[in-house]
Design a protein around this motif. Structure first.
Motif, PDB file in Angstrom:
ATOM      1  N   ASP A   1      23.896   1.170   8.209  1.00  0.00           N
ATOM      2  CA  ASP A   1      24.472  -0.214   8.132  1.00  0.00           C
ATOM      3  C   ASP A   1      24.466  -1.240   7.383  1.00  0.00           C
ATOM      4  O   ASP A   1      24.166  -2.193   8.242  1.00  0.00           O
ATOM      5  N   GLY A   2      24.164  -1.303   6.037  1.00  0.00           N
ATOM      6  CA  GLY A   2      23.158  -2.688   5.976  1.00  0.00           C
ATOM      7  C   GLY A   2      23.519  -1.808   4.344  1.00  0.00           C
ATOM      8  O   GLY A   2      23.321  -1.070   3.517  1.00  0.00           O
ATOM      9  N   PRO A   3      22.198  -3.141   3.407  1.00  0.00           N
ATOM     10  CA  PRO A   3      23.082  -2.959   1.667  1.00  0.00           C
ATOM     11  C   PRO A   3      21.565  -2.731   2.243  1.00  0.00           C
ATOM     12  O   PRO A   3      20.599  -2.630   2.175  1.00  0.00           O
ATOM     13  N   MET A   4      21.359  -2.051   0.350  1.00  0.00           N
ATOM     14  CA  MET A   4      20.640  -1.293  -0.166  1.00  0.00           C
ATOM     15  C   MET A   4      19.278  -2.621  -0.443  1.00  0.00           C
ATOM     16  O   MET A   4      19.898  -3.977  -0.718  1.00  0.00           O
ATOM     17  N   VAL A   5      17.981  -2.285  -0.059  1.00  0.00           N
ATOM     18  CA  VAL A   5      17.176  -2.816  -0.863  1.00  0.00           C
ATOM     19  C   VAL A   5      16.343  -2.857  -1.301  1.00  0.00           C
ATOM     20  O   VAL A   5      15.793  -1.310  -1.902  1.00  0.00           O
TER      21      VAL A   5
ATOM     22  N   ILE B   1      11.695  -5.839   0.225  1.00  0.00           N
ATOM     23  CA  ILE B   1      10.925  -4.460   1.328  1.00  0.00           C
ATOM     24  C   ILE B   1      10.407  -5.014   2.572  1.00  0.00           C
ATOM     25  O   ILE B   1      10.332  -5.495   3.415  1.00  0.00           O
ATOM     26  N   ALA B   2       9.384  -6.257   2.062  1.00  0.00           N
ATOM     27  CA  ALA B   2       8.802  -6.784   3.075  1.00  0.00           C
ATOM     28  C   ALA B   2       9.335  -8.339   3.177  1.00  0.00           C
ATOM     29  O   ALA B   2       9.046  -7.572   5.218  1.00  0.00           O
TER      30      ALA B   2
ATOM     31  N   GLN C   1      11.700   5.643  -2.239  1.00  0.00           N
ATOM     32  CA  GLN C   1      12.950   6.116  -1.303  1.00  0.00           C
ATOM     33  C   GLN C   1      12.961   6.127  -0.017  1.00  0.00           C
ATOM     34  O   GLN C   1      12.364   7.433  -0.200  1.00  0.00           O
ATOM     35  N   ASP C   2      13.164   4.975   0.482  1.00  0.00           N
ATOM     36  CA  ASP C   2      13.297   5.282   2.382  1.00  0.00           C
ATOM     37  C   ASP C   2      14.589   5.575   3.170  1.00  0.00           C
ATOM     38  O   ASP C   2      15.076   4.631   2.800  1.00  0.00           O
ATOM     39  N   MET C   3      15.433   6.235   3.571  1.00  0.00           N
ATOM     40  CA  MET C   3      17.070   6.679   4.179  1.00  0.00           C
ATOM     41  C   MET C   3      16.758   7.124   5.650  1.00  0.00           C
ATOM     42  O   MET C   3      15.577   7.995   5.680  1.00  0.00           O
ATOM     43  N   TRP C   4      16.381   5.882   6.423  1.00  0.00           N
ATOM     44  CA  TRP C   4      17.391   6.557   7.821  1.00  0.00           C
ATOM     45  C   TRP C   4      17.924   6.420   8.709  1.00  0.00           C
ATOM     46  O   TRP C   4      18.693   5.517   7.525  1.00  0.00           O
ATOM     47  N   ASN C   5      18.074   7.291  10.261  1.00  0.00           N
ATOM     48  CA  ASN C   5      19.377   6.959  10.713  1.00  0.00           C
ATOM     49  C   ASN C   5      18.970   6.760  12.023  1.00  0.00           C
ATOM     50  O   ASN C   5      18.029   6.635  12.500  1.00  0.00           O
ATOM     51  N   ASN C   6      19.896   6.148  13.177  1.00  0.00           N
ATOM     52  CA  ASN C   6      20.149   5.749  14.992  1.00  0.00           C
ATOM     53  C   ASN C   6      19.997   6.627  15.245  1.00  0.00           C
ATOM     54  O   ASN C   6      22.034   7.183  14.425  1.00  0.00           O
ATOM     55  N   GLY C   7      19.544   6.889  16.094  1.00  0.00           N
ATOM     56  CA  GLY C   7      20.082   8.369  17.028  1.00  0.00           C
ATOM     57  C   GLY C   7      19.583  10.079  15.929  1.00  0.00           C
ATOM     58  O   GLY C   7      18.995  10.548  15.324  1.00  0.00           O
ATOM     59  N   ASN C   8      19.980  10.623  17.137  1.00  0.00           N
ATOM     60  CA  ASN C   8      19.765  11.983  17.244  1.00  0.00           C
ATOM     61  C   ASN C   8      20.288  12.486  15.445  1.00  0.00           C
ATOM     62  O   ASN C   8      20.213  13.981  15.149  1.00  0.00           O
TER      63      ASN C   8
ATOM     64  N   GLN D   1       0.724  -1.932   0.213  1.00  0.00           N
ATOM     65  CA  GLN D   1       0.230  -0.210   0.210  1.00  0.00           C
ATOM     66  C   GLN D   1       1.082   1.592   0.183  1.00  0.00           C
ATOM     67  O   GLN D   1       0.758   2.056  -0.473  1.00  0.00           O
ATOM     68  N   VAL D   2       1.574   1.405   0.440  1.00  0.00           N
ATOM     69  CA  VAL D   2       2.624   2.427   1.102  1.00  0.00           C
ATOM     70  C   VAL D   2       4.011   2.926   0.173  1.00  0.00           C
ATOM     71  O   VAL D   2       4.589   3.680  -0.153  1.00  0.00           O
ATOM     72  N   PHE D   3       4.775   1.753  -0.466  1.00  0.00           N
ATOM     73  CA  PHE D   3       5.623   1.514  -1.965  1.00  0.00           C
ATOM     74  C   PHE D   3       5.867   1.718  -3.231  1.00  0.00           C
ATOM     75  O   PHE D   3       5.228   0.439  -3.297  1.00  0.00           O
ATOM     76  N   THR D   4       6.101   1.979  -3.909  1.00  0.00           N
ATOM     77  CA  THR D   4       6.240   2.299  -5.316  1.00  0.00           C
ATOM     78  C   THR D   4       7.169   0.861  -5.500  1.00  0.00           C
ATOM     79  O   THR D   4       7.372   0.597  -4.714  1.00  0.00           O
ATOM     80  N   GLU D   5       6.391   0.138  -6.597  1.00  0.00           N
ATOM     81  CA  GLU D   5       6.796  -1.191  -6.945  1.00  0.00           C
ATOM     82  C   GLU D   5       8.181  -1.678  -7.050  1.00  0.00           C
ATOM     83  O   GLU D   5       8.786  -2.622  -6.724  1.00  0.00           O
ATOM     84  N   ASP D   6       8.743  -0.478  -7.442  1.00  0.00           N
ATOM     85  CA  ASP D   6      10.711  -0.485  -7.409  1.00  0.00           C
ATOM     86  C   ASP D   6      11.217   0.914  -6.273  1.00  0.00           C
ATOM     87  O   ASP D   6      12.191   0.855  -6.048  1.00  0.00           O
ATOM     88  N   ALA D   7      10.452   0.481  -5.645  1.00  0.00           N
ATOM     89  CA  ALA D   7      11.426   1.377  -4.273  1.00  0.00           C
ATOM     90  C   ALA D   7      12.387   0.666  -3.513  1.00  0.00           C
ATOM     91  O   ALA D   7      13.118  -0.143  -4.163  1.00  0.00           O
ATOM     92  N   ARG D   8      13.374   1.662  -2.601  1.00  0.00           N
ATOM     93  CA  ARG D   8      14.590   1.017  -2.030  1.00  0.00           C
ATOM     94  C   ARG D   8      14.281   2.067  -0.380  1.00  0.00           C
ATOM     95  O   ARG D   8      14.236   2.947  -0.608  1.00  0.00           O
ATOM     96  N   LEU D   9      14.936   0.960   0.006  1.00  0.00           N
ATOM     97  CA  LEU D   9      15.497   1.458   1.753  1.00  0.00           C
ATOM     98  C   LEU D   9      16.652   1.506   1.218  1.00  0.00           C
ATOM     99  O   LEU D   9      17.621   0.387   0.598  1.00  0.00           O
ATOM    100  N   LEU D  10      16.975   2.667   1.861  1.00  0.00           N
ATOM    101  CA  LEU D  10      18.649   2.533   2.595  1.00  0.00           C
ATOM    102  C   LEU D  10      18.768   2.534   3.837  1.00  0.00           C
ATOM    103  O   LEU D  10      19.048   3.541   4.384  1.00  0.00           O
ATOM    104  N   PRO D  11      18.867   1.056   4.839  1.00  0.00           N
ATOM    105  CA  PRO D  11      18.663   1.400   5.968  1.00  0.00           C
ATOM    106  C   PRO D  11      19.874   2.315   6.111  1.00  0.00           C
ATOM    107  O   PRO D  11      21.647   1.405   5.706  1.00  0.00           O
TER     108      PRO D  11
END
Length: 147
Positions: free
Chosen positions: A61-65, A71-72, A140-147, A49-59
């Motif tokens: 300290d990890g590889p791109m998804v 992503i699921a 595209q969804d990218m995040w980090n941990n911490g402030n 429902q929320v991601f495009t078919e070809d979406a990318r996660l950029l977590p």
């Protein structure tokens, strides 16, 4: 510039501002939808429902998804973990046509060492795309941990 052109230009600018405000509200609603679906615990339904078919996660300290299915698969173990109650906060959204750039924060409740619970979180940068159906979805969804 004559008066008629000035009035027409003013009306067009106001209409553009209203459309951007509507789009910003729609992006904010899509963020809320992601939060609610994440908290419901079904990564396949959430990503569909929320991601495009070809979406990318950029977590961090990890590889791109890449792609909804991957992503699921990335999110389901997280949703099955003790992590719960994600809170997403929109700081700013910049709309450029059918693309929106979101800056925000995230927080999740997790078990604390020694018992109890605590919140962990960080910052987000998300690129949203408006589909032919008028729905905003994460591209595209990218995040980090911490402030």
């Amino acid at each position: 510039m004559n008066f008629q052109k000035l009035v027409l230009a003013s009306v067009m600018m106001a209409a553009g501002s209203l459309a951007m405000a509507d789009d910003a509200a729609d992006v904010e609603a899509a963020i809320k939808k992601w939060q609610d679906l994440w908290n419901a615990g079904d990564a396949t339904a959430a990503t569909a429902q929320v991601f495009t078919e070809d979406a990318r996660l950029l977590p961090p300290d990890g590889p791109m998804v890449e792609g909804r299915e991957a992503i699921a698969a990335f999110w389901q173990p997280v949703l099955d973990s003790p992590a719960k109650d994600i809170e997403l906060t929109l700081i700013a959204v910049d709309i450029q046509g059918d693309t929106a750039i979101e800056t925000g924060t995230w927080a999740v409740t997790v078990p604390a060492d020694g018992g109890g619970e605590m919140q962990v979180g960080g910052k987000t940068l998300v690129v949203w795309k408006k589909g032919d159906d008028g729905q905003w979805r994460m591209a595209q969804d990218m995040w980090n941990n911490g402030n």
